[in-house]
Motif scaffolding. Structure first.
Motif, mmCIF file in Angstrom:
data_model
loop_
_atom_site.group_PDB
_atom_site.id
_atom_site.type_symbol
_atom_site.label_atom_id
_atom_site.label_comp_id
_atom_site.label_asym_id
_atom_site.label_seq_id
_atom_site.Cartn_x
_atom_site.Cartn_y
_atom_site.Cartn_z
ATOM 1 N N GLN A 52 0.833 -1.205 0.000
ATOM 2 C CA GLN A 52 0.000 0.000 0.000
ATOM 3 C C GLN A 52 0.868 1.254 0.000
ATOM 4 O O GLN A 52 0.607 2.199 -0.742
ATOM 5 N N LEU A 53 1.895 1.261 0.834
ATOM 6 C CA LEU A 53 2.795 2.426 0.886
ATOM 7 C C LEU A 53 3.484 2.649 -0.455
ATOM 8 O O LEU A 53 3.609 3.785 -0.917
ATOM 9 N N GLY A 54 3.930 1.572 -1.077
ATOM 10 C CA GLY A 54 4.575 1.688 -2.382
ATOM 11 C C GLY A 54 3.641 2.270 -3.429
ATOM 12 O O GLY A 54 4.037 3.129 -4.224
ATOM 13 N N ARG A 55 2.376 1.815 -3.430
ATOM 14 C CA ARG A 55 1.403 2.351 -4.390
ATOM 15 C C ARG A 55 1.130 3.826 -4.119
ATOM 16 O O ARG A 55 0.989 4.619 -5.050
ATOM 17 N N MET A 56 1.058 4.192 -2.841
ATOM 18 C CA MET A 56 0.834 5.601 -2.501
ATOM 19 C C MET A 56 1.999 6.456 -2.972
ATOM 20 O O MET A 56 1.808 7.524 -3.552
ATOM 21 N N LEU A 57 3.221 5.981 -2.735
ATOM 22 C CA LEU A 57 4.391 6.734 -3.184
ATOM 23 C C LEU A 57 4.420 6.868 -4.697
ATOM 24 O O LEU A 57 4.727 7.931 -5.235
ATOM 25 N N ARG A 58 4.109 5.784 -5.388
ATOM 26 C CA ARG A 58 4.108 5.816 -6.853
ATOM 27 C C ARG A 58 3.065 6.817 -7.352
ATOM 28 O O ARG A 58 3.292 7.557 -8.297
ATOM 29 N N HIS A 59 1.912 6.841 -6.692
ATOM 30 C CA HIS A 59 0.844 7.764 -7.087
ATOM 31 C C HIS A 59 1.268 9.213 -6.854
ATOM 32 O O HIS A 59 0.880 10.116 -7.599
ATOM 33 N N LEU A 60 2.059 9.442 -5.813
ATOM 34 C CA LEU A 60 2.494 10.798 -5.486
ATOM 35 C C LEU A 60 3.704 11.264 -6.301
ATOM 36 O O LEU A 60 4.081 12.421 -6.221
ATOM 37 N N TYR A 61 4.282 10.362 -7.079
ATOM 38 C CA TYR A 61 5.461 10.716 -7.877
ATOM 39 C C TYR A 61 5.091 11.834 -8.850
ATOM 40 O O TYR A 61 4.197 11.672 -9.678
ATOM 41 N N LYS A 108 7.345 -8.637 -1.111
ATOM 42 C CA LYS A 108 7.346 -9.994 -1.681
ATOM 43 C C LYS A 108 8.077 -10.968 -0.761
ATOM 44 O O LYS A 108 7.636 -12.097 -0.565
ATOM 45 N N MET A 109 9.192 -10.527 -0.216
ATOM 46 C CA MET A 109 9.964 -11.391 0.672
ATOM 47 C C MET A 109 9.149 -11.748 1.924
ATOM 48 O O MET A 109 9.113 -12.907 2.334
ATOM 49 N N LEU A 110 8.471 -10.770 2.516
ATOM 50 C CA LEU A 110 7.666 -11.033 3.706
ATOM 51 C C LEU A 110 6.504 -11.968 3.422
ATOM 52 O O LEU A 110 6.121 -12.768 4.269
ATOM 53 N N ARG A 111 5.962 -11.901 2.208
ATOM 54 C CA ARG A 111 4.849 -12.768 1.845
ATOM 55 C C ARG A 111 5.305 -14.119 1.326
ATOM 56 O O ARG A 111 4.501 -14.950 0.943
ATOM 57 N N GLY A 112 6.636 -14.340 1.294
ATOM 58 C CA GLY A 112 7.172 -15.636 0.859
ATOM 59 C C GLY A 112 7.128 -15.837 -0.638
ATOM 60 O O GLY A 112 7.145 -16.966 -1.111
ATOM 61 N N GLU A 113 7.108 -14.773 -1.402
ATOM 62 C CA GLU A 113 7.036 -14.874 -2.859
ATOM 63 C C GLU A 113 8.398 -14.731 -3.526
ATOM 64 O O GLU A 113 8.505 -14.800 -4.725
ATOM 65 N N GLU A 114 9.418 -14.488 -2.756
ATOM 66 C CA GLU A 114 10.751 -14.295 -3.343
ATOM 67 C C GLU A 114 11.738 -15.216 -2.732
ATOM 68 O O GLU A 114 11.721 -15.597 -1.619
ATOM 69 N N VAL A 159 11.070 0.413 -5.412
ATOM 70 C CA VAL A 159 11.465 -0.951 -5.785
ATOM 71 C C VAL A 159 11.849 -1.753 -4.543
ATOM 72 O O VAL A 159 11.490 -2.924 -4.406
ATOM 73 N N GLU A 160 12.542 -1.144 -3.612
ATOM 74 C CA GLU A 160 12.932 -1.829 -2.377
ATOM 75 C C GLU A 160 11.711 -2.184 -1.530
ATOM 76 O O GLU A 160 11.642 -3.262 -0.938
ATOM 77 N N LEU A 161 10.720 -1.299 -1.481
ATOM 78 C CA LEU A 161 9.481 -1.608 -0.766
ATOM 79 C C LEU A 161 8.789 -2.817 -1.390
ATOM 80 O O LEU A 161 8.315 -3.708 -0.681
ATOM 81 N N GLN A 162 8.734 -2.871 -2.710
ATOM 82 C CA GLN A 162 8.100 -3.996 -3.396
ATOM 83 C C GLN A 162 8.854 -5.295 -3.119
ATOM 84 O O GLN A 162 8.251 -6.333 -2.874
ATOM 85 N N ARG A 163 10.176 -5.249 -3.155
ATOM 86 C CA ARG A 163 10.982 -6.441 -2.907
ATOM 87 C C ARG A 163 10.786 -6.936 -1.469
ATOM 88 O O ARG A 163 10.614 -8.127 -1.223
ATOM 89 N N THR A 164 10.774 -6.016 -0.524
ATOM 90 C CA THR A 164 10.579 -6.379 0.881
ATOM 91 C C THR A 164 9.201 -6.991 1.088
ATOM 92 O O THR A 164 9.053 -7.990 1.802
#
Length: 104
Positions: free
Chosen positions: A62-71, A98-104, A91-96
């Motif tokens: 959610q934070l990553g999407r908000m930041l992207r929207h505010l770019y 995915k890692m927390l959700r076990g997708e990476e 990009v780091e927020l997205q990677r983190t």
């Protein structure tokens, strides 16, 4: 877009004590997974993400999407280096996440 799930058409039988089964069912409930999903995940040495990690991952998304929207759309709002840093953070927020959700 999510990948289609593979069709589960093979069955493996495992003998457990009542205590072991209860323990696994408890762990599956905590992880919000089915017993079969927990056993499959463990059998292939994948980590079982905790509910807290999955929730945290969603919040980070959610934070990553908000930041992207505010770019800002204009190029003169910051230096090229600052813009790179901004995107690197997203990009780091997205990677983190995915890692927390076990997708990476």
């Amino acid at each position: 877009m999510e990948r289609p799930k593979p069709r589960m058409n093979c069955v493996a039988f495992v003998r457990l004590t009542n205590e072991q089964k209860k323990d696994l069912e408890s762990q599956a409930k905590i992880a919000e997974m089915s017993l079969s999903e927990l056993i499959r995940t463990r059998a292939i040495n994948k980590p079982v993400p905790s509910h807290t990690d999955a929730t945290t991952g969603k919040k980070i998304d959610q934070l990553g999407r908000m930041l992207r929207h505010l770019y800002p759309k204009g190029k003169n709002w910051a230096s090229a280096e600052d813009r790179k840093l901004f995107w690197k953070t997203i990009v780091e927020l997205q990677r983190t996440s995915k890692m927390l959700r076990g997708e990476e």
